[in-house]
Design a protein around this motif. Structure first.
Motif, mmCIF file in Angstrom:
data_model
loop_
_atom_site.group_PDB
_atom_site.id
_atom_site.type_symbol
_atom_site.label_atom_id
_atom_site.label_comp_id
_atom_site.label_asym_id
_atom_site.label_seq_id
_atom_site.Cartn_x
_atom_site.Cartn_y
_atom_site.Cartn_z
ATOM 1 N N PHE A 1 0.804 -1.212 0.000
ATOM 2 C CA PHE A 1 0.000 0.000 0.000
ATOM 3 C C PHE A 1 0.838 1.262 0.000
ATOM 4 C CE2 PHE A 1 -3.182 -3.054 0.977
ATOM 5 C CZ PHE A 1 -4.366 -2.509 0.521
ATOM 6 N N GLY A 2 2.135 1.131 0.252
ATOM 7 C CA GLY A 2 2.971 2.329 0.314
ATOM 8 C C GLY A 2 3.233 2.894 -1.071
ATOM 9 N N LEU A 3 3.298 4.209 -1.138
ATOM 10 C CA LEU A 3 3.576 4.883 -2.411
ATOM 11 C C LEU A 3 4.841 4.332 -3.055
ATOM 12 C CD1 LEU A 3 2.926 8.717 -2.190
ATOM 13 C CD2 LEU A 3 1.847 7.034 -3.662
ATOM 14 N N ALA A 4 5.860 4.153 -2.214
ATOM 15 C CA ALA A 4 7.146 3.727 -2.743
ATOM 16 C C ALA A 4 7.069 2.342 -3.366
ATOM 17 C CB ALA A 4 8.194 3.733 -1.633
ATOM 18 N N PHE A 5 6.037 1.570 -2.978
ATOM 19 C CA PHE A 5 5.922 0.217 -3.507
ATOM 20 C C PHE A 5 4.763 0.117 -4.511
ATOM 21 C CE2 PHE A 5 8.310 -0.061 0.284
ATOM 22 C CZ PHE A 5 9.236 -1.074 0.057
ATOM 23 N N GLY A 6 4.334 1.279 -4.974
ATOM 24 C CA GLY A 6 3.287 1.272 -5.989
ATOM 25 C C GLY A 6 1.891 1.340 -5.420
ATOM 26 N N GLY A 7 1.780 1.536 -4.114
ATOM 27 C CA GLY A 7 0.460 1.609 -3.499
ATOM 28 C C GLY A 7 -0.077 3.019 -3.473
ATOM 29 N N PRO A 8 -1.263 3.214 -2.892
ATOM 30 C CA PRO A 8 -1.912 4.520 -2.916
ATOM 31 C C PRO A 8 -1.604 5.405 -1.700
ATOM 32 C CG PRO A 8 -3.461 2.851 -2.201
ATOM 33 C CD PRO A 8 -2.150 2.157 -2.408
ATOM 34 N N LEU A 9 -0.934 4.914 -0.666
ATOM 35 C CA LEU A 9 -0.850 5.666 0.585
ATOM 36 C C LEU A 9 0.526 6.260 0.791
ATOM 37 C CD1 LEU A 9 -2.677 3.055 2.851
ATOM 38 C CD2 LEU A 9 -3.662 5.085 1.787
ATOM 39 N N ASP A 10 0.556 7.529 1.232
ATOM 40 C CA ASP A 10 1.855 8.084 1.586
ATOM 41 C C ASP A 10 2.174 7.725 3.035
ATOM 42 O OD1 ASP A 10 0.667 9.859 3.341
ATOM 43 O OD2 ASP A 10 0.565 11.478 1.872
ATOM 44 N N ALA A 11 3.376 8.139 3.448
ATOM 45 C CA ALA A 11 3.869 7.686 4.744
ATOM 46 C C ALA A 11 2.949 8.135 5.887
ATOM 47 C CB ALA A 11 5.283 8.214 4.964
ATOM 48 N N ASP A 12 2.427 9.363 5.791
ATOM 49 C CA ASP A 12 1.575 9.858 6.862
ATOM 50 C C ASP A 12 0.286 9.054 6.955
ATOM 51 O OD1 ASP A 12 3.345 11.720 7.582
ATOM 52 O OD2 ASP A 12 2.401 13.393 6.508
ATOM 53 N N GLU A 13 -0.241 8.704 5.793
ATOM 54 C CA GLU A 13 -1.490 7.942 5.799
ATOM 55 C C GLU A 13 -1.274 6.540 6.372
ATOM 56 O OE1 GLU A 13 -3.983 9.861 2.118
ATOM 57 O OE2 GLU A 13 -2.282 8.602 1.609
ATOM 58 N N VAL A 14 -0.158 5.948 5.992
ATOM 59 C CA VAL A 14 0.139 4.643 6.574
ATOM 60 C C VAL A 14 0.271 4.786 8.092
ATOM 61 C CG1 VAL A 14 1.834 2.795 6.691
ATOM 62 C CG2 VAL A 14 1.244 3.774 4.489
ATOM 63 N N GLY A 15 0.955 5.877 8.507
ATOM 64 C CA GLY A 15 1.114 6.112 9.936
ATOM 65 C C GLY A 15 -0.226 6.216 10.645
ATOM 66 N N ALA A 16 -1.191 6.881 9.996
ATOM 67 C CA ALA A 16 -2.512 7.047 10.600
ATOM 68 C C ALA A 16 -3.197 5.690 10.758
ATOM 69 C CB ALA A 16 -3.361 7.972 9.739
ATOM 70 N N ILE A 17 -3.071 4.860 9.738
ATOM 71 C CA ILE A 17 -3.688 3.528 9.842
ATOM 72 C C ILE A 17 -3.025 2.733 10.966
ATOM 73 C CG2 ILE A 17 -4.056 1.347 8.636
ATOM 74 C CD1 ILE A 17 -4.371 2.834 6.075
ATOM 75 N N VAL A 18 -1.705 2.848 11.047
ATOM 76 C CA VAL A 18 -1.018 2.133 12.122
ATOM 77 C C VAL A 18 -1.536 2.613 13.479
ATOM 78 C CG1 VAL A 18 1.205 1.661 13.192
ATOM 79 C CG2 VAL A 18 1.036 1.779 10.722
ATOM 80 N N ALA A 19 -1.708 3.932 13.589
ATOM 81 C CA ALA A 19 -2.203 4.466 14.861
ATOM 82 C C ALA A 19 -3.599 3.921 15.175
ATOM 83 C CB ALA A 19 -2.232 5.990 14.805
ATOM 84 N N TYR A 20 -4.423 3.822 14.137
ATOM 85 C CA TYR A 20 -5.767 3.304 14.355
ATOM 86 C C TYR A 20 -5.712 1.840 14.797
ATOM 87 C CZ TYR A 20 -10.490 1.639 13.382
ATOM 88 O OH TYR A 20 -11.725 1.066 13.486
#
Lengths: 219, 157, 697
Positions: free
Chosen positions: C477-496
């Motif tokens: 899902f990470g942008l760097a791996f071709g996914g749609p989420l940037d680092a902050d968004e991934v961070g938010a999901i992790v927090a959730y």
């Protein structure tokens, strides 16, 4: 007698030319601050002499490094003095190089025609710090080991190549026998070789361009 | 002070200081390099073997002791074995248990009242003299002394 | 420098030389003197101080506090100002820049002036550099050594020394807004491990306190450690703590003890140590009980600070004068002031009129007159404590920072939305997992169990989301791996996802998940369902299955889903991981058979507004939702039409009606009534009425 020996030697080596050029040259009136350079030089000589003496007994291996330093410090005649002078010489070196630089900046002595002299001086500053960093590990005591762990870990924060830089510095992922051996090689062979080159260049330029005169008001 | 005198004085002073510093390096440096040579192990080191009353009169008793040998920063531990013999309970003698022929270990055979080397049938008397077999000379003897009921041996001899 | 200047200089230098002295011996003599001094200094230093040789290096002993040689100390100290990702600025960029400037000095300073008075910039640079290096070195030298010796007596300092000082040295500068407890337990940045496996949460709390208030640890050691253990005391309630610290304490456990008196700053340090100024933790301790995960707030940070500091008057009590008979008001006033001596009926009155907001808590008034006045006139109530008296300035700041940020949409709230968008398809709404939508034969395990979360730190979860799990069919899902989420968004999901850890929606260890119970449906009911729903479905913690209304308003598929996934707002957990679909279907049938039960009245055809619903509104809602504006519970018309957020009731759709959401707590605002959920039977009655189409019957 001494004249005859000198003459005999001069015919074969031309040492008088060098002596006249280096020691009997005229220099501007200088003050005590101008002795900082030669004070640094005497410490360099001290480091070379005591360093060579230390390598006679020091063994750069994880098993022996600490034991040999201990042996030098406590069992050998004057070993404490040799090691003490090398240890304190390192600190004196950094201090004197720093003061010498401040003196040069203060007098604007890095300006024409001494730019290259200055540049080689900056190189010598870096070299001094590199000596300090690599030499600090060699006694292989707790202080040395952990300071180097932290010191090399700082490299890790370099963007992009951090990991790589860390492994290059340590010769692997961890601080190990490889690190010790490399630091020893660098401290004892690589850095001194560069040091001799740079000191030689530095001194040649000092003699060639002369010691700068303290600038007077308005100069 | 005339200029020439001053010049001479400065020259000499400078050379003298240079010499002083040079000596300052040279003397400890030389001492440092030479110091291991000067350190002769010299005086016999006495190693405790054990209580003297363990030795029966007329019968050699084997004592073993650990010896730490230090050379430079390396210490090695060695075990020494010494047969101690007494004929009167006052005079003690110590013999190496190494056969003088090829270095096998001799042992005391009480029945025969002699030291016997199993390798080539070398035989030594109770006082270490060669009795039979190929050994070229008697067992090596170490100086032994008794102090406060303890036997000490020196391996230097 | 121009050609002319250069020629001038060389000419002038020749003159200087002519007027000068011979190098040997005149100049060299001075050099010789200084050299001798240096040499003697080295000998003296060696003789007097010598070169220290510590213990042999021991790579497995990481309790040693490393310190570089003095000439690197300034760099070491500089690093403390560049935490985290900025570290390379302190390590590489700044020293590199200084070196570069030094090397380029002859080309930067090209003027012909050589006297320092003509070169103020160079002078300034050198002085700045000199003072900077000197200052940093002095600071590093002065920095309190971690109390290695004191550590013998101070267990928290020892914890720090053993676990932290190896990398962090004597102290850590923590940037504002960092949730230090989380960083320690979950591992913050690259290279920092998650400590939750090695340290207890008490120890982590104590460490947080120590890092943020090292002096407090010392004060604790001096004043409290005789009786208390720091790791046990840290993070108790601040109110209790404040009371316990009062001089000449009336705090019961301290009665009769000769307490050491602390000055103001020591007391503050101590409080900061025991309850670290860590915003998130303070919020959980002090605010979450009333405000949940975050408080809605629209003002500025300073306004928020003021509210927290000074307390809030933001609940308005309706005026009861005119609403209640005078006699009732008198009885209530008497009850409030002295419950024991008040008329017997007053307790019931209080229950009916006041308990909705006040719960069982009896509001305090000094006299009957004062109580009467408050009841009659209503008005602002100091319902929020004045935290300014309780918390230290550092704690207030940290709490405000956190609460403010959280009110702007905390990462967890943002993460919830993102999770719903990207993750629920496979992982279910609560991370409970289930059959893979791609390959139904593959079961996706729950990711919201405590066990799952405890064993994965932030870095791991982040990596899983960013890089995917190729072997399990999860795409990156990470942008760097071709996914749609940037680092902050991934961070938010992790927090959730992390927010589940304290209260996991799925309570079963993953180990049990794929072992369906091979028992028959009746045993399952008796073993699990009966605990809450009663052996005969008569209800208990959960609703009654015997109730015809309940049976009427739930379809089979709803029942199936609820058993499978659980119910978000109640204690009903999802059983889908334990039970097979067949077993759940069997349970639905069994539950259907329970209707009526032994000895219950026959089925009631439908819920009546006037008979069943309105009485609930009148007794539970009208006190606030009457004359004081907003939604009014007074009559059918007002129930259907009034309100500030659109219609409260959507006939036929209980779950999406605002009213239903408030009652179930599934909306954005939280629960109504504020004192806690209505009894299940009442909620069900109201919901059933809405499902019937909200008739006015």
């Amino acid at each position: 007698m001494s004249d005859r020996v000198g003459g005999w030697l001069d015919e074969r080596t031309g040492w008088r030319l060098v002596w006249d050029g280096v020691f009997l040259r005229q220099v501007p009136k200088v003050n005590w601050a101008y002795t900082l350079g030669s004070a640094t030089l005497i410490v360099v000589v001290n480091q070379i002499i005591t360093g060579i003496l230390l390598t006679i007994y020091y063994v750069p291996s994880v098993q022996d490094a600490y034991a040999t330093v201990d042996f030098i410090s406590h069992d050998l005649t004057a070993g404490w003095l040799i090691r003490g002078m090398h240890h304190w010489g390192a600190s004196a070196m950094v201090l004197l190089v720093g003061l010498h630089m401040v003196r040069v900046i203060y007098h604007g002595a890095y300006k024409f025609p001494r730019e290259i002299t200055w540049l080689s001086g900056v190189g010598l500053l870096v070299l001094t710090l590199a000596f300090g960093f690599t030499g600090y590990l060699l006694p292989w005591d707790q202080k040395a080991y952990w300071a180097t762990v932290v010191g090399t870990r700082m490299l890790e924060v370099t963007p992009l190549i951090g990991d790589w830089a860390l492994r290059v510095a340590r010769g692997g992922d961890d601080l190990s026998a490889v690190t010790l051996s490399r630091f020893y090689g660098i401290h004892v062979w690589v850095l001194p070789a560069i040091l001799l080159l740079l000191v030689g260049l530095h001194l040649y330029l000092v003699v060639r361009n002369g010691i700068s005169a303290p600038p007077k008001k308005g100069e | 002070m005339a200029p020439m005198d001053r010049r001479k004085f400065l020259s000499r002073a400078t050379v003298a200081i240079a010499a002083a510093i040079g000596i300052g390096w040279a003397v400890p440096g030389v001492a440092y390099v030479l110091s291991p040579a000067k350190k002769k192990t010299g005086e016999a080191e006495w190693i405790v073997l054990g209580a003297a009353d363990r030795v029966d009169i007329g019968t050699p008793s084997l004592f073993k002791a650990k010896v730490t040998k230090t050379s430079g920063w390396v210490s090695t531990e060695a075990e020494v074995a010494v047969y101690v013999v007494t004929h009167d309970g006052r005079e003690f003698r110590g013999f190496s248990n190494v056969c003088t022929h090829l270095g096998c270990r001799v042992r005391w055979v009480a029945d025969q009242n002699e030291f016997f080397c199993p390798c080539h049938n070398g035989v030594f008397s109770v006082d270490g003299q060669v009795v039979a077999g190929p050994p070229p000379r008697g067992l090596d003897e170490f100086p032994v002394k008794v102090e406060d009921g303890q036997i000490f041996v020196s391996l230097e001899a | 420098m121009r050609e002319q200047d250069r020629r001038d200089y060389l000419e002038k230098y020749q003159e200087d030389k002519k007027r000068g002295i011979p190098f040997f011996p005149n100049a060299l003599f001075k050099d010789a003197i200084v050299s001798l001094l240096v040499f003697v200094a080295l000998v003296v230093l060696s003789a007097v101080i010598g070169a220290e040789l510590g213990d042999q290096a021991n790579p497995s002993d990481d309790s040693f506090t490393p310190r570089p040689e003095w000439y690197f100390l300034w760099l070491f100290q500089l690093l403390k100002f560049f935490p985290g990702n900025l570290e390379f600025v302190g390590v590489i960029i700044l020293p590199g820049a200084i070196l570069l400037i030094l090397a380029a000095l002859p080309w930067l300073d090209r003027s012909r002036t050589r006297n320092i008075r003509g070169r103020p910039i160079v002078l300034g640079f050198v002085v700045f550099l000199f003072l900077g290096v000197l200052g940093l070195t002095v600071q590093a030298l002065l920095a309190a050594e971690p109390p290695l010796e004191a550590a013998g007596g101070d267990p928290v300092a020892l914890l720090y020394t053993e676990n932290c000082s190896g990398c962090h040295g004597t102290s850590i500068a923590v940037p504002a807004g960092v949730n230090l407890g989380d960083v320690i337990s979950q591992g913050g940045h690259e290279g920092m491990p998650a400590w939750s496996g090695d340290l207890s949460s008490d120890e982590i709390d104590a460490l947080v306190g120590f890092v943020l208030s090292p002096n407090g640890s010392a004060v604790f050691q001096d004043s409290c450690s005789g009786c208390h253990q720091a790791v046990g005391l840290a993070a108790t309630q601040p109110l209790t703590l404040r009371a316990a610290l009062q001089p000449g304490s009336e705090f019961e456990p301290h009665a009769g003890l000769d307490l050491p008196s602390l000055d103001e700053s020591s007391a503050t340090a101590l409080v900061n140590f025991l309850i670290a100024p860590d915003g998130h933790r303070l919020f959980v301790l002090n605010c979450a009980a009333c405000h949940g995960n975050s408080a809605q707030f629209a003002g500025t940070r300073n306004e928020l600070l003021a509210i927290i500091e000074k307390g809030g008057g933001h609940l308005t009590m309706p005026a009861m004068g005119g609403v209640l008979p005078d006699a009732d008001i008198a009885a209530l006033a008497a009850y409030v002031v002295a419950p024991d001596t008040a008329p017997a009926s007053s307790a019931a009155l209080f229950e009916a009129d006041c308990a909705v907001c006040h719960g069982t808590r009896v509001p305090v008034a000094e006299s009957v007159e004062a109580a009467t006045e408050i009841i009659v006139k209503g008005g602002s109530h100091q319902t929020m404590p004045v935290w300014g008296d309780v918390l230290t300035a550092e704690q207030l700041d940290a709490l405000t920072d956190y609460a403010y940020e959280a009110s702007q949409g905390s990462p967890a709230v943002l993460g919830k939305t993102l999770f719903e968008q990207h993750c629920t398809v496979c992982h279910g709404e609560f991370g409970e997992g289930g059959a893979s939508p791609v390959d139904p034969s593959f079961t996706i395990g729950p990711i919201s169990t405590e066990q799952y979360l405890v064993t994965r730190d932030y870095i791991t979860i982040r990596a899983i989301i960013t890089q995917g799990q190729p072997d399990s069919g999860m795409s990156p899902f990470g942008l760097a791996f071709g996914g749609p989420l940037d680092a902050d968004e991934v961070g938010a999901i992790v927090a959730y996802i992390r927010s589940w850890q304290d209260n996991p929606p799925v309570e079963l260890p993953p180990a049990v998940e794929r072992a369906p119970l091979l028992v028959d449906v009746a045993d399952i009911y008796a073993g699990f369902c009966a605990q809450c729903h009663g052996a005969d479905g008569e209800g208990g913690i959960g609703p009654s299955f015997q109730s015809p209304e309940w049976q009427a308003i739930h379809s089979d598929s709803q029942l199936f889903e609820t058993i499978d996934l659980g119910h978000p707002a109640t204690a009903m957990i999802g059983w889908g991981d334990i039970l097979t679909d067949e077993q759940i279907s069997g349970l639905v049938e069994l539950i259907r058979s329970l209707q009526g039960g032994p000895g219950t009245p026959g089925p009631v055809a439908e819920v009546s507004f006037s008979g069943d619903v309105l009485p609930i509104f009148q007794s539970k809602c009208l006190a606030c939702h009457g004359a004081s504006g907003g939604w009014s519970a007074e009559s059918y018309q007002s129930v259907m039409a009034s309100g500030n957020s659109g219609p409260a009731v959507i006939p036929g759709d209980a779950e999406n009606s605002l009213l239903g959401q408030w009652l179930l707590g599934t909306g954005t605002g939280g629960f109504m009534p504020p004192s806690g959920s209505l009894p299940t039977t009442e909620v069900d009655a109201i919901l059933a009425w809405i499902r019937q189409g909200a008739p006015d019957n």
